[in-house]
Enzyme design. Structure first.
Site, PDB file in Angstrom:
ATOM      1  N   ASP A  86     -16.995 -42.855 -69.219  1.00 45.76           N
ATOM      2  CA  ASP A  86     -17.835 -42.024 -68.360  1.00 45.76           C
ATOM      3  C   ASP A  86     -16.939 -41.298 -67.371  1.00 45.76           C
ATOM      4  OD1 ASP A  86     -20.633 -41.278 -67.455  1.00 45.76           O
ATOM      5  OD2 ASP A  86     -19.814 -42.033 -65.583  1.00 45.76           O
ATOM      6  N   SER A  87     -17.447 -40.216 -66.820  1.00 46.92           N
ATOM      7  CA  SER A  87     -16.685 -39.476 -65.814  1.00 46.92           C
ATOM      8  C   SER A  87     -16.541 -40.279 -64.522  1.00 46.92           C
ATOM      9  CB  SER A  87     -17.362 -38.138 -65.510  1.00 46.92           C
ATOM     10  OG  SER A  87     -18.693 -38.349 -65.067  1.00 46.92           O
ATOM     11  N   CYS A 132     -21.837 -40.634 -71.099  1.00 47.63           N
ATOM     12  CA  CYS A 132     -21.887 -39.551 -70.113  1.00 47.63           C
ATOM     13  C   CYS A 132     -22.556 -38.379 -70.809  1.00 47.63           C
ATOM     14  CB  CYS A 132     -20.466 -39.188 -69.683  1.00 47.63           C
ATOM     15  SG  CYS A 132     -20.320 -37.716 -68.634  1.00 47.63           S
ATOM     16  N   GLU A 155     -23.773 -41.799 -55.526  1.00 49.51           N
ATOM     17  CA  GLU A 155     -22.388 -42.252 -55.343  1.00 49.51           C
ATOM     18  C   GLU A 155     -22.066 -42.560 -53.880  1.00 49.51           C
ATOM     19  OE1 GLU A 155     -19.223 -40.615 -57.496  1.00 49.51           O
ATOM     20  OE2 GLU A 155     -20.201 -41.171 -59.367  1.00 49.51           O
ATOM     21  N   CYS A 181     -29.061 -38.353 -67.087  1.00 57.47           N
ATOM     22  CA  CYS A 181     -27.791 -38.577 -66.391  1.00 57.47           C
ATOM     23  C   CYS A 181     -27.764 -40.064 -66.068  1.00 57.47           C
ATOM     24  CB  CYS A 181     -27.691 -37.752 -65.115  1.00 57.47           C
ATOM     25  SG  CYS A 181     -26.254 -38.175 -64.081  1.00 57.47           S
ATOM     26  N   HIS A 239     -26.473 -41.749 -63.818  1.00 50.23           N
ATOM     27  CA  HIS A 239     -26.616 -42.143 -62.414  1.00 50.23           C
ATOM     28  C   HIS A 239     -28.081 -42.323 -62.013  1.00 50.23           C
ATOM     29  CE1 HIS A 239     -22.445 -40.873 -61.983  1.00 50.23           C
ATOM     30  NE2 HIS A 239     -22.451 -41.264 -60.723  1.00 50.23           N
TER      31      HIS A 239
END
Length: 274
Positions: free
Chosen positions: A9-10, A72, A157, A191, A193
């Site tokens: 993942d990024s 991702c 984040e 996504c 996240h």
């Protein structure tokens, strides 16, 4: 030598996918790489995402991973096809790289009664057009409505996913999507996240709209893939060992990673080429 399943993942988001995969398939070894030093990928060009993703896939192959999951959406949208078609022959024709968009697209139409699906994602995933294209292959009658939410990843984040700032942006973005397509009855969090925002997303949605996260879908798809490809499944080592790597600060990664993975994580730092 161990032969873990590689998960890329990024940054941190792929840990929500890895968490579901480990729950479904705890027996295998896993090697996770987060390219945090170069995150986020969502605003970067196709060529840049491809270059970064390819470098990380090659690194995971060198760790003994015969199979790598791009956990991702942006990397799956902008790099997966190129790596599969251009690079695998050179890197090892027996190796495999899988993404998260196709397995999600294969099932998402089963959840809608109104034949209208909403997609919430990064700018990169939305601009790629990957979801409307893939979903149309499996469910040609389903209308796909996309909306980019550029503020959501920074909120998560920075640990603000439980705060009032998150409510403001979630309410705003959901309002735009519902105005665009009030008939939507399924909302895909495209996504990795976004599952951390799921309680707030559900709180701001009217009754009758189902929210779908990708982790369990990807885990079930991987289980099915390994069942159908015993030649790959037999290569995988089975020690239940999980190793974590990041291209940025290991201390910072460990501090935030537990939010996504649900338990403490101890990572190691690696250098990227650029």
């Amino acid at each position: 030598m161990a032969h873990p399943i590689g998960v890329f993942d990024s940054g941190y988001g792929g840990l929500t996918v890895l968490r579901s995969i480990v729950e479904a398939l705890p027996q295998y070894d896993y090697c996770y790489l987060g390219d945090n030093a170069r995150a986020p990928y969502g605003t970067r060009s196709f060529e840049t995402v491809y270059h970064y993703t390819l470098e990380c896939v090659e690194w995971l192959f060198k760790q003994g991973c015969p199979l790598v999951i791009l956990a991702c959406n942006t990397a799956s949208a902008k790099a997966l096809r190129s790596i599969q078609q251009k690079d695998l022959q050179r890197l090892g024709p027996e190796k495999r790289v899988l993404g998260v968009i196709r397995p999600t697209s294969e099932v998402i139409g089963n959840y809608t009664q109104t034949q209208a699906v909403g997609i919430l994602a990064t700018n990169g995933t939305v601009s790629s057009g990957s979801y409307p294209l893939e979903i149309s292959k499996f469910f040609p009658g389903v209308n796909v409505h996309q909306h980019a939410c550029p503020m959501w990843v920074p909120l998560v984040e920075n640990g603000e996913y439980g705060g009032a700032g998150a409510d403001f942006f979630i309410k705003k973005d959901l309002g735009i999507l519902q105005e665009q397509a009030p008939e939507i009855d399924v909302l895909l969090l495209a996504c990795t996240h976004y599952p951390l925002l799921e309680p707030k997303i559900k709180a701001h949605l009217p009754a009758g709209i189902r929210v779908i996260s990708q982790g369990s879908i990807v885990a079930e798809s991987l289980k099915d893939y390994l069942h159908r490809h015993p030649e790959m499944e037999q290569q995988l080592s089975r020690g239940g060992v999980k190793t974590f790597y990041t291209s940025d600060s290991a201390e910072e990664f460990d501090r935030k990673a537990s939010m996504f993975f649900g338990e403490a994580v101890h990572s190691q730092h690696i250098e990227t080429a650029s």
